[in-house]
Motif scaffolding. Structure first.
Motif, mmCIF file in Angstrom:
data_model
loop_
_atom_site.group_PDB
_atom_site.id
_atom_site.type_symbol
_atom_site.label_atom_id
_atom_site.label_comp_id
_atom_site.label_asym_id
_atom_site.label_seq_id
_atom_site.Cartn_x
_atom_site.Cartn_y
_atom_site.Cartn_z
ATOM 1 N N SER A 181 -151.487 -53.916 -25.052
ATOM 2 C CA SER A 181 -150.629 -53.960 -26.242
ATOM 3 C C SER A 181 -149.285 -54.606 -25.944
ATOM 4 C CB SER A 181 -150.411 -52.548 -26.790
ATOM 5 O OG SER A 181 -151.632 -51.988 -27.212
ATOM 6 N N LYS A 182 -148.785 -54.436 -24.717
ATOM 7 C CA LYS A 182 -147.477 -55.008 -24.395
ATOM 8 C C LYS A 182 -147.480 -56.527 -24.478
ATOM 9 C CE LYS A 182 -147.944 -55.056 -19.324
ATOM 10 N NZ LYS A 182 -147.383 -54.507 -18.061
ATOM 11 N N GLU A 183 -148.654 -57.137 -24.324
ATOM 12 C CA GLU A 183 -148.740 -58.589 -24.480
ATOM 13 C C GLU A 183 -148.520 -58.980 -25.932
ATOM 14 O OE1 GLU A 183 -148.992 -60.760 -21.967
ATOM 15 O OE2 GLU A 183 -148.801 -58.978 -20.705
ATOM 16 N N LEU A 184 -148.951 -58.136 -26.859
ATOM 17 C CA LEU A 184 -148.723 -58.410 -28.278
ATOM 18 C C LEU A 184 -147.255 -58.271 -28.625
ATOM 19 C CD1 LEU A 184 -151.841 -57.977 -28.266
ATOM 20 C CD2 LEU A 184 -151.597 -56.990 -30.536
ATOM 21 N N HIS A 185 -146.557 -57.360 -27.954
ATOM 22 C CA HIS A 185 -145.126 -57.181 -28.227
ATOM 23 C C HIS A 185 -144.333 -58.426 -27.837
ATOM 24 C CE1 HIS A 185 -144.992 -52.984 -29.516
ATOM 25 N NE2 HIS A 185 -145.916 -52.719 -28.600
ATOM 26 N N LYS A 186 -144.863 -59.216 -26.911
ATOM 27 C CA LYS A 186 -144.193 -60.453 -26.509
ATOM 28 C C LYS A 186 -144.477 -61.593 -27.486
ATOM 29 C CE LYS A 186 -144.961 -59.293 -21.622
ATOM 30 N NZ LYS A 186 -145.659 -59.745 -20.375
ATOM 31 N N HIS A 187 -145.422 -61.343 -28.384
ATOM 32 C CA HIS A 187 -145.907 -62.386 -29.290
ATOM 33 C C HIS A 187 -144.845 -62.769 -30.316
ATOM 34 C CE1 HIS A 187 -148.607 -64.301 -32.259
ATOM 35 N NE2 HIS A 187 -147.981 -63.571 -33.153
ATOM 36 N N SER A 188 -144.704 -64.057 -30.534
ATOM 37 C CA SER A 188 -143.890 -64.571 -31.637
ATOM 38 C C SER A 188 -144.815 -65.270 -32.606
ATOM 39 C CB SER A 188 -142.814 -65.536 -31.129
ATOM 40 O OG SER A 188 -143.404 -66.634 -30.459
ATOM 41 N N LEU A 189 -144.390 -65.356 -33.855
ATOM 42 C CA LEU A 189 -145.246 -65.894 -34.908
ATOM 43 C C LEU A 189 -145.779 -67.269 -34.510
ATOM 44 C CD1 LEU A 189 -146.343 -65.358 -37.733
ATOM 45 C CD2 LEU A 189 -144.345 -66.539 -38.663
ATOM 46 N N GLY A 190 -147.095 -67.412 -34.528
ATOM 47 C CA GLY A 190 -147.719 -68.680 -34.209
ATOM 48 C C GLY A 190 -148.087 -68.840 -32.747
ATOM 49 N N SER A 191 -147.595 -67.964 -31.856
ATOM 50 C CA SER A 191 -147.911 -68.086 -30.437
ATOM 51 C C SER A 191 -149.284 -67.478 -30.155
ATOM 52 C CB SER A 191 -146.837 -67.414 -29.580
ATOM 53 O OG SER A 191 -146.808 -66.026 -29.811
ATOM 54 N N HIS A 192 -149.866 -67.897 -29.050
ATOM 55 C CA HIS A 192 -151.216 -67.472 -28.691
ATOM 56 C C HIS A 192 -151.164 -66.270 -27.756
ATOM 57 C CE1 HIS A 192 -155.458 -67.683 -27.718
ATOM 58 N NE2 HIS A 192 -155.163 -67.767 -26.431
ATOM 59 N N VAL A 193 -152.015 -65.288 -28.003
ATOM 60 C CA VAL A 193 -152.163 -64.149 -27.116
ATOM 61 C C VAL A 193 -153.488 -64.304 -26.379
ATOM 62 C CG1 VAL A 193 -152.285 -61.643 -26.918
ATOM 63 C CG2 VAL A 193 -150.873 -62.676 -28.705
ATOM 64 N N SER A 194 -153.417 -64.410 -25.066
ATOM 65 C CA SER A 194 -154.631 -64.618 -24.271
ATOM 66 C C SER A 194 -155.298 -63.290 -23.954
ATOM 67 C CB SER A 194 -154.286 -65.336 -22.960
ATOM 68 O OG SER A 194 -153.744 -66.613 -23.224
ATOM 69 N N PRO A 195 -156.615 -63.246 -24.047
ATOM 70 C CA PRO A 195 -157.313 -61.999 -23.700
ATOM 71 C C PRO A 195 -157.272 -61.750 -22.202
ATOM 72 C CG PRO A 195 -158.897 -63.742 -24.167
ATOM 73 C CD PRO A 195 -157.543 -64.293 -24.501
ATOM 74 N N GLN A 196 -157.290 -60.491 -21.814
ATOM 75 C CA GLN A 196 -157.339 -60.095 -20.409
ATOM 76 C C GLN A 196 -158.704 -59.550 -20.024
ATOM 77 O OE1 GLN A 196 -153.793 -57.605 -21.192
ATOM 78 N NE2 GLN A 196 -152.997 -58.427 -19.278
ATOM 79 N N LEU A 197 -159.524 -59.319 -21.020
ATOM 80 C CA LEU A 197 -160.859 -58.799 -20.784
ATOM 81 C C LEU A 197 -161.753 -59.194 -21.951
ATOM 82 C CD1 LEU A 197 -162.850 -56.827 -19.257
ATOM 83 C CD2 LEU A 197 -161.946 -55.013 -20.712
ATOM 84 N N THR A 198 -162.981 -59.575 -21.649
ATOM 85 C CA THR A 198 -163.997 -59.785 -22.681
ATOM 86 C C THR A 198 -165.011 -58.657 -22.578
ATOM 87 O OG1 THR A 198 -163.753 -62.193 -22.656
ATOM 88 C CG2 THR A 198 -165.796 -61.326 -23.543
ATOM 89 N N LEU A 199 -165.174 -57.961 -23.677
ATOM 90 C CA LEU A 199 -166.054 -56.806 -23.729
ATOM 91 C C LEU A 199 -167.265 -57.150 -24.586
ATOM 92 C CD1 LEU A 199 -165.894 -53.920 -22.582
ATOM 93 C CD2 LEU A 199 -164.802 -53.224 -24.715
ATOM 94 N N LEU A 200 -168.451 -56.812 -24.107
ATOM 95 C CA LEU A 200 -169.696 -57.113 -24.821
ATOM 96 C C LEU A 200 -170.376 -55.801 -25.226
ATOM 97 C CD1 LEU A 200 -169.141 -59.516 -22.665
ATOM 98 C CD2 LEU A 200 -171.481 -60.175 -23.162
ATOM 99 N N PRO A 201 -170.054 -55.290 -26.426
ATOM 100 C CA PRO A 201 -170.635 -54.019 -26.853
ATOM 101 C C PRO A 201 -171.975 -54.200 -27.562
ATOM 102 C CG PRO A 201 -169.015 -54.731 -28.447
ATOM 103 C CD PRO A 201 -169.041 -55.791 -27.374
ATOM 104 N N LYS A 202 -172.826 -53.195 -27.440
ATOM 105 C CA LYS A 202 -174.058 -53.179 -28.229
ATOM 106 C C LYS A 202 -173.761 -52.777 -29.675
ATOM 107 C CE LYS A 202 -176.905 -51.842 -24.245
ATOM 108 N NZ LYS A 202 -177.718 -50.743 -23.659
#
Length: 415
Positions: free
Chosen positions: A213-234
């Motif tokens: 969530s802290k990565e989202l707090h750094k987000h400014s409008l229009g900026s990209h938030v990169s994922p840190q994990l890809t989860l594959l749920p059933k």
């Protein structure tokens, strides 16, 4: 499997931390997005059904959104259109909730409520509500003359009233805490400070993009938030409440026609400064556009609250800000000037200066100003065609009352 725990350091609740470079990919059985009352109820039900469950919550604790900013009322099922999900799940959920509270010693009271008509034009609407409630299976309502209602509540003024004996109040925090304990005791993992920022339907099925969530707090409008994990749920349950629609819009591969428009209505509450409550029942006026009117609710300590009003707000919020619940929850003290004349229609002895700002809540709605009220939307593969994805849209009131029934419905239909 404790997937997020593996990437989060020690402890189930610390969230993602210390990830290596690159984006790891991990499988999961069942993922619930959102640890509000509905998300927790769903996680518990899935775990009881034998699923290995991970709950992903963007906040640092459970129930910080709509679940903690409501009237804490156990609704009877009076207002909703017959055969609607709201009607069916509210009536069923009420029975389940009272039973659960009694078994688990969750603080609650079956106070009853009076829906009141204060003008001649409103009396016919009470008859319509009575008919509607009977069609929903609510068969304990009693129509009263104003004199009977005012004998029960001497401070009340009305021409007629509808008594609902099965309406009550609940300590919603204790309820959520119990659901959480049940889920964790069954092996559910809760990952706080963890955000689902998007996803898509890939060659391996559903793929969720996860970030601290802290990565989202750094987000400014229009900026990209990169994922840190890809989860594959059933199985994925989108129970993100206020951000359920914005999140679904970020699922690439989900046809946009299946994602409704989100509307947001803020409701403010004011508390009564006098220590002794003038009422022993909940008092409700007739419904209004966007809500069920500024009503009287009591908490379990006897504190009197009036609200909520309805204030439609801009629904064009940046999705990331929506994920972080950056709504304006302030209560303008001058708003009480609108409350006094409305409340005095049924409580004429309300004294000037006796209302104090309380709190506000936000309702995730699927219909806007002047539009007919919308139903709950519980949307699975049978609707949108994506295996394993269940979206919960527009879960506003009576979501708290319906939470256990919503969970039961999902388990019975989508497992």
């Amino acid at each position: 499997m404790l997937l997020l725990r593996r990437f989060a350091g020690t402890g189930r609740r610390r969230g993602l931390a210390g990830l290596a470079s690159g984006v790891p990919r991990e499988t999961a059985d069942a993922v619930v997005v959102g640890a509000g009352v509905v998300g927790l109820a769903v996680a518990r039900a899935l775990a009881m059904a034998g699923r290995e469950v991970v709950v992903v919550e963007v906040a640092s604790s459970f129930g910080t959104g709509t679940s903690s900013r409501n009237s804490e009322v156990i609704h009877a099922g009076i207002y909703y259109p017959p055969r609607s999900l709201m009607a069916c799940l509210c009536v069923r959920g009420k029975e389940m909730l009272y039973k659960y509270c009694a078994e688990r010693w969750i603080p609650h009271k079956r106070l009853g409520k009076l829906i009141v008509a204060t003008g001649l034009a409103e009396t016919a609407k009470l008859d319509m509500l009575l008919t509607n409630a009977k069609q929903n299976g609510v068969d304990d309502l009693q129509m009263m003359e104003g004199s009977q209602a005012m004998e029960m509540e001497p401070e009340l003024r009305c021409l007629k009233a509808l008594l609902s004996p099965s309406t009550g109040i609940i300590d919603s925090h204790s309820f959520m805490l119990s659901l959480l304990a049940d889920a964790e005791n069954l092996g559910t993992t809760i990952s706080y400070n963890t955000a689902v920022i998007g996803g898509h339907v890939g060659y391996e099925g559903l793929e969720l993009h996860i970030s601290e969530s802290k990565e989202l707090h750094k987000h400014s409008l229009g900026s990209h938030v990169s994922p840190q994990l890809t989860l594959l749920p059933k199985l994925l349950i989108n129970s993100a409440g206020l951000s359920a629609v914005p999140l679904a819009k970020r699922f690439h591969g989900l046809n946009p026609s299946f994602v409704p428009t989100a509307y947001y209505a803020r409701g403010c509450y004011f508390t009564l400064s006098q220590t002794k409550s003038p009422f022993s029942h909940l008092i409700y006026p007739l419904p209004e556009d966007g809500g069920i009117g500024v009503h009287v609710t009591l908490d379990l300590n006897g504190l009197v609250r009036f609200g909520p009003d309805v204030e439609w707000i801009d629904s064009g919020m940046d999705p990331v800000s929506c994920f972080l619940n950056r709504f304006d929850y302030s209560v303008n003290p001058t708003t009480c000037s609108k409350f006094y004349p409305v409340i005095r229609k049924y409580f004429p002895n309300l004294k000037d200066g006796s209302l104090e700002p309380g709190y506000s809540g936000m309702r995730p709605k699927l219909s806007g100003p002047g539009q007919p009220p919308s139903d709950f939307v519980i949307q699975g593969e049978d609707v949108h065609g994506i295996p394993g994805l269940v979206n919960l849209f527009g879960i506003e009131s009576p979501g708290l009352t319906s939470s256990l029934a919503i969970a039961e419905h999902i388990v019975s239909r989508y497992l």
